[in-house]
Design a protein around this motif. Structure first.
Motif, PDB file in Angstrom:
ATOM      1  N   GLU A   1     -13.015  48.217  46.344  1.00 54.81           N
ATOM      2  CA  GLU A   1     -13.964  49.335  46.325  1.00 54.81           C
ATOM      3  C   GLU A   1     -15.197  49.022  47.170  1.00 54.81           C
ATOM      4  N   LYS A   2     -15.532  47.738  47.269  1.00 61.13           N
ATOM      5  CA  LYS A   2     -16.714  47.324  48.046  1.00 61.13           C
ATOM      6  C   LYS A   2     -16.358  46.911  49.473  1.00 61.13           C
ATOM      7  N   ASN A   3     -15.111  47.190  49.864  1.00 59.72           N
ATOM      8  CA  ASN A   3     -14.657  46.851  51.213  1.00 59.72           C
ATOM      9  C   ASN A   3     -14.707  45.344  51.467  1.00 59.72           C
ATOM     10  N   LEU A   4     -14.394  44.583  50.419  1.00 60.47           N
ATOM     11  CA  LEU A   4     -14.276  43.132  50.531  1.00 60.47           C
ATOM     12  C   LEU A   4     -12.787  42.802  50.516  1.00 60.47           C
ATOM     13  N   ASN A   5     -12.343  41.991  51.458  1.00 58.53           N
ATOM     14  CA  ASN A   5     -10.908  41.816  51.684  1.00 58.53           C
ATOM     15  C   ASN A   5     -10.241  40.824  50.752  1.00 58.53           C
ATOM     16  N   TYR A   6     -11.031  39.906  50.223  1.00 60.61           N
ATOM     17  CA  TYR A   6     -10.435  38.844  49.412  1.00 60.61           C
ATOM     18  C   TYR A   6     -11.224  38.619  48.124  1.00 60.61           C
ATOM     19  N   VAL A   7     -10.483  38.195  47.089  1.00 54.99           N
ATOM     20  CA  VAL A   7     -11.100  37.591  45.917  1.00 54.99           C
ATOM     21  C   VAL A   7     -10.902  36.087  46.036  1.00 54.99           C
ATOM     22  N   VAL A   8     -11.963  35.349  45.825  1.00 51.77           N
ATOM     23  CA  VAL A   8     -11.930  33.890  45.962  1.00 51.77           C
ATOM     24  C   VAL A   8     -12.260  33.266  44.611  1.00 51.77           C
ATOM     25  N   THR A   9     -11.456  32.319  44.174  1.00 51.65           N
ATOM     26  CA  THR A   9     -11.731  31.621  42.919  1.00 51.65           C
ATOM     27  C   THR A   9     -11.679  30.118  43.146  1.00 51.65           C
ATOM     28  N   GLY A  10     -12.088  29.370  42.138  1.00 54.95           N
ATOM     29  CA  GLY A  10     -12.077  27.914  42.206  1.00 54.95           C
ATOM     30  C   GLY A  10     -10.824  27.297  41.626  1.00 54.95           C
ATOM     31  N   HIS A  11      -9.735  28.060  41.560  1.00 53.42           N
ATOM     32  CA  HIS A  11      -8.481  27.510  41.037  1.00 53.42           C
ATOM     33  C   HIS A  11      -7.928  26.423  41.951  1.00 53.42           C
ATOM     34  N   TYR A  12      -7.281  25.449  41.332  1.00 54.46           N
ATOM     35  CA  TYR A  12      -6.587  24.405  42.080  1.00 54.46           C
ATOM     36  C   TYR A  12      -5.123  24.823  42.236  1.00 54.46           C
ATOM     37  N   ALA A  13      -4.855  25.508  43.342  1.00 50.52           N
ATOM     38  CA  ALA A  13      -3.522  25.969  43.709  1.00 50.52           C
ATOM     39  C   ALA A  13      -3.589  26.354  45.181  1.00 50.52           C
ATOM     40  N   ARG A  14      -2.429  26.641  45.787  1.00 49.59           N
ATOM     41  CA  ARG A  14      -2.403  27.010  47.201  1.00 49.59           C
ATOM     42  C   ARG A  14      -1.579  28.274  47.404  1.00 49.59           C
ATOM     43  N   ILE A  15      -1.969  29.059  48.384  1.00 46.76           N
ATOM     44  CA  ILE A  15      -1.224  30.253  48.771  1.00 46.76           C
ATOM     45  C   ILE A  15      -0.829  30.104  50.233  1.00 46.76           C
ATOM     46  N   GLU A  16       0.467  30.265  50.511  1.00 47.27           N
ATOM     47  CA  GLU A  16       0.958  30.209  51.886  1.00 47.27           C
ATOM     48  C   GLU A  16       1.931  31.366  52.101  1.00 47.27           C
ATOM     49  N   GLN A  17       2.086  31.780  53.344  1.00 44.77           N
ATOM     50  CA  GLN A  17       3.041  32.837  53.662  1.00 44.77           C
ATOM     51  C   GLN A  17       4.301  32.218  54.255  1.00 44.77           C
TER      52      GLN A  17
END
Length: 364
Positions: free
Chosen positions: A120-136
């Motif tokens: 809603e605020k035109n922000l593309n990502y949510v960022v957290t301090g979790h210890y994990a990885r995201i890859e495509q």
């Protein structure tokens, strides 16, 4: 600055999310910080700072955001949290299971409510301090959830409910770091929370007495009943079946000549069955509400490693689809105290294949 380098930082008030914010700013992102107010301390009768989302946490997050010259606001999700997390928590316990509210908080709050707010605020990502990885995955295009490089801090188990859309719009800057590196950097930056303890307890039950919380919250009293042995004989009195979980040994108050453990409950009859530790081991479980990450759906039996508790080491199992969207999981070796309400999470090496909620165990 690229148009898509805009991020909402989910700031818990702890050191991890603070350093995640620092890295995003350092990498040229426009960042806004937010803390979700999920409950008010007075609502749960507590004033304990060793939880997440307390007023102290909000104060700490606000101070770090100010230090990083980042807009910051508090979002009030108390009503949603009450409905989606607290009331489900109580319902599962009252039905004889053992809930995992942190997984539900990730599912319904951080990566649903918060992601919608970011968009809603035109922000593309949510960022957290979790210890994990995201890859495509280059071959399939699917987003993959992977374990953190620091095995001692890996939080992928609690993130298995994430969808492809959520993974595409989430960043975990700490996935390749070790906790000691994060603390050292926070010290170097003079963050107010650099040496703050990690939250250990369920945030809305900081003293660990979940039954007391449930009674105060619902106004209901959970009555005493009978302890039974495996033959159905009464061997003592318990103080309310909701107070006991499978595998529990401490606090039973039974003198039976040998150690005994909770190995079953009947909420209808308000009985708790106890037996030797050997009675806790089973190989086959049924899980439902499955979420698949590595592929669209399971259409044939496959071999994966799985675990049924956060701190457990993954174990090899055969996972078979059932007609109603459930899966049957047969471990190669018996597992201790598989508990309805807890999460089954499946791995292929360091990739989270998917997961679901344990609904029951079966005889071999």
């Amino acid at each position: 600055m690229m148009e898509n380098k805009r991020a909402l930082i989910a700031m818990s008030g702890g050191v991890d999310s603070s350093i995640a914010a620092y890295f995003m700013k350092k990498n040229g992102y426009y960042c806004e910080g937010t803390t979700m107010r999920l409950y008010r301390n007075e609502d749960i009768g507590r004033c304990d700072f060793r939880t997440c989302c307390s007023q102290k946490d909000i104060d700490d997050a606000s101070e770090v955001a100010f230090q990083l010259d980042m807009p910051y606001e508090v979002l009030d999700f108390t009503m949603d949290f009450r409905e989606k997390i607290i009331e489900k928590f109580i319902r599962i316990y009252e039905n004889g299971g053992t809930p995992n509210p942190c997984i539900d908080c990730n599912r319904y709050m951080k990566f649903d409510k918060l992601l919608r707010f970011a968009q809603e605020k035109n922000l593309n990502y949510v960022v957290t301090g979790h210890y994990a990885r995201i890859e495509q995955d280059e071959k399939t295009g699917r987003y993959l959830l992977k374990k953190a490089l620091d095995n001692t801090k890996d939080q992928s188990y609690a993130l298995y409910t994430m969808t492809q859309s959520q993974l595409a719009h989430t960043l975990f800057p700490l996935g390749s770091l070790r906790k000691k590196e994060v603390r050292a950097l926070a010290d170097e930056l003079h963050f107010v929370n650099a040496r703050k303890h990690d939250s250990q307890d369920i945030c809305f039950v900081p003293d660990g007495d979940y039954t007391k919380f449930m009674e105060e919250y619902t106004g209901r009293h959970y009555p005493a009943g009978d302890f039974l042995d495996q033959k159905g004989n009464i061997v003592g009195k318990h103080t309310g079946a909701v107070r006991y979980t499978l595998g529990q040994r401490k606090g039973l108050g039974l003198a039976m000549g040998e150690p005994v453990y909770v190995c079953g409950k009947s909420m209808d009859k308000n009985t708790v069955t106890v037996g030797p530790e050997s009675a806790l081991y089973t190989k086959v479980l049924i899980a439902d509400d499955m979420n698949w990450i590595a592929f669209e759906d399971l259409d044939k039996p496959m071999r994966f490693q799985g675990k049924t508790r956060y701190r457990q080491q993954e174990q090899w199992a055969t996972v078979s689809p059932l007609e109603n969207g459930q899966v049957r999981v047969e471990f190669d070796t018996p597992q201790r105290a598989i508990t309805p309400g807890q999460a089954l999470v499946l791995y292929d090496g360091d990739v989270v294949v998917g997961g679901g909620t344990i609904s029951g165990v079966l005889p071999e």
